[in-house]
Design an enzyme around this catalytic site. Sequence first.
Site, PDB file in Angstrom:
ATOM      1  N   GLY A  38       0.765  -1.247   0.000  1.00  0.00           N
ATOM      2  CA  GLY A  38       0.000   0.000   0.000  1.00  0.00           C
ATOM      3  C   GLY A  38       0.789   1.286   0.000  1.00  0.00           C
ATOM      4  N   PRO A  71       4.293  -5.323  -0.981  1.00  0.00           N
ATOM      5  CA  PRO A  71       4.230  -4.097  -1.778  1.00  0.00           C
ATOM      6  C   PRO A  71       4.020  -4.386  -3.260  1.00  0.00           C
ATOM      7  CG  PRO A  71       6.511  -4.591  -1.211  1.00  0.00           C
ATOM      8  CD  PRO A  71       5.681  -5.697  -0.628  1.00  0.00           C
ATOM      9  N   ARG A  76       2.525  -1.411  -5.970  1.00  0.00           N
ATOM     10  CA  ARG A  76       2.732  -0.130  -6.652  1.00  0.00           C
ATOM     11  C   ARG A  76       4.105   0.479  -6.386  1.00  0.00           C
ATOM     12  NH1 ARG A  76      -1.551   3.262  -7.763  1.00  0.00           N
ATOM     13  NH2 ARG A  76      -2.758   2.141  -6.189  1.00  0.00           N
ATOM     14  N   ARG A 122      -6.482   4.228 -15.013  1.00  0.00           N
ATOM     15  CA  ARG A 122      -6.554   4.871 -13.694  1.00  0.00           C
ATOM     16  C   ARG A 122      -7.248   6.229 -13.707  1.00  0.00           C
ATOM     17  NH1 ARG A 122      -2.515   6.308 -11.457  1.00  0.00           N
ATOM     18  NH2 ARG A 122      -3.183   5.957  -9.334  1.00  0.00           N
ATOM     19  N   CYS A 164     -14.621   5.669 -27.365  1.00  0.00           N
ATOM     20  CA  CYS A 164     -15.906   6.375 -27.412  1.00  0.00           C
ATOM     21  C   CYS A 164     -16.553   6.446 -26.036  1.00  0.00           C
ATOM     22  CB  CYS A 164     -16.810   5.689 -28.423  1.00  0.00           C
ATOM     23  SG  CYS A 164     -16.066   5.739 -30.044  1.00  0.00           S
TER      24      CYS A 164
END
Length: 426
Positions: free
Chosen positions: A247, A285, A287, A323, A353
């Site tokens: 995190g 961990p 990210r 994201r 679209c």
Amino acid sequence: MSAQNLPGQPHLAYRGKELFAEEVCLSDLAKEHGTPLFVYSKGSMLAALAAYQRGFSGRDVQICYAMKANPALGVIQVFAQAGCGFDIVSAGDMDRVLAAGGQAKSIIFSGVGKTRAEMRRALEAGIGCFNVESEAELEVLNEVALTLGTQAPISLRVNPNVDPKTHPYISTGLKGSKFGIAHERVVPTYQRAAKLAGLRIVGIDCHIGSQITQEGPYLDAVDRMLDLVQAIEGEGIPIHHIDFGGGLGIDYNGDTPPSAEHLWKNLLTKLDARGFGKRKLMIEPGRSLVGNAGVCLTEVLYLKPGPQKNFCIIDAAMNDLPRPAMYQAFHQIVPLNSREAELTTWDVVGPVCESGDWIGHDRMLAVEQGDLLAVLSAGAYCMSMASNYNSRGRAPEILVEGKNAHLIRQRETIADQIQKESLVNT
Ligand SMILES: *Cc1c(COP(=O)(O)O)cnc(C)c1O
């Protein structure tokens, strides 16, 4: 040639006007492989891992890379070779680890919805630990293990009820969250687990959220976890390892998360003060190991200036970089060849679209049609969440190591996309 580093991106630098990742010129890669294209720096991943290793030096710690951040085989291989274990959330994740040369015993299996089939396969492979997320899952895992004549190593994922102060979609340790076992049910659930012959209790774990940029929530979670460990061991149930999840945030846009080294030095001081300094620790961990190691290269297809907004339409979209559409997330966008020209404000958008298909709002850029751009901090939760929306093939991936650029995933073709489909015979 003088190199100009980008803030928060130690592996990226302009040499003259050209952006490089390590020793590789990014516009050369874009020309060779086309765009959109993901490029990851191995040096950056290993530097991020080293920050954790420094924070933990001299301790008994297993770092398990949370591979849902970026499950490319070539990325898993980097962490397997560096001695990491893996946090997985499906049997498919497990197969990726094994295909990339990782060890089954280094795998921990998280997730609220493990199926019986996944439990069976993970038991047969001999994974290190199941992080069990509910009382119902505990009963099913016990049954599956007994059917196989084995014992499942388990830890309970507890919900410490702390606010990680991050986006609500990536907060996982609050009372209203679907994750983990509620604080007040933890001791009774361990007591139940201790009676089940198909289970072997090995640890306890929590994971409070993602993109956490403050130390406070971690320190609170550590206290709540250690209180629980004392209560569980008070009932005569030994807890061999404590897993504090993942995190830790990264710098997307001037964010200032603590460094892994600094965070862990402080957490270990707290563990020492409470007499848990020698306990085996695990962390998960994702990210923070890969996020800032990656960029997505893209070409400017069209400029569409307008009375209210100027649109810069690029060839990467929400299917490549989900994201912004999912969490209004921010990615820096920079040119691969810096131009001396006046900056204009652009909304950088993809071809999909959907009005939600934007990559950056109100960005100051000097761009022309045909220019190449890099979307930064694209190593985590981009390719892993990429889709084929609008029949777009997923982008290729390159791992850069010094002067070398290894293609670790080819561009997906339309033949790849339709190969499992069939027409109806009429
Ligand atoms: C997603 C996840 C992680 C990794 O989170 P990051 O924010 O990427 O570090 C770790 N553990 C579990 C259980 C997760 O679901």
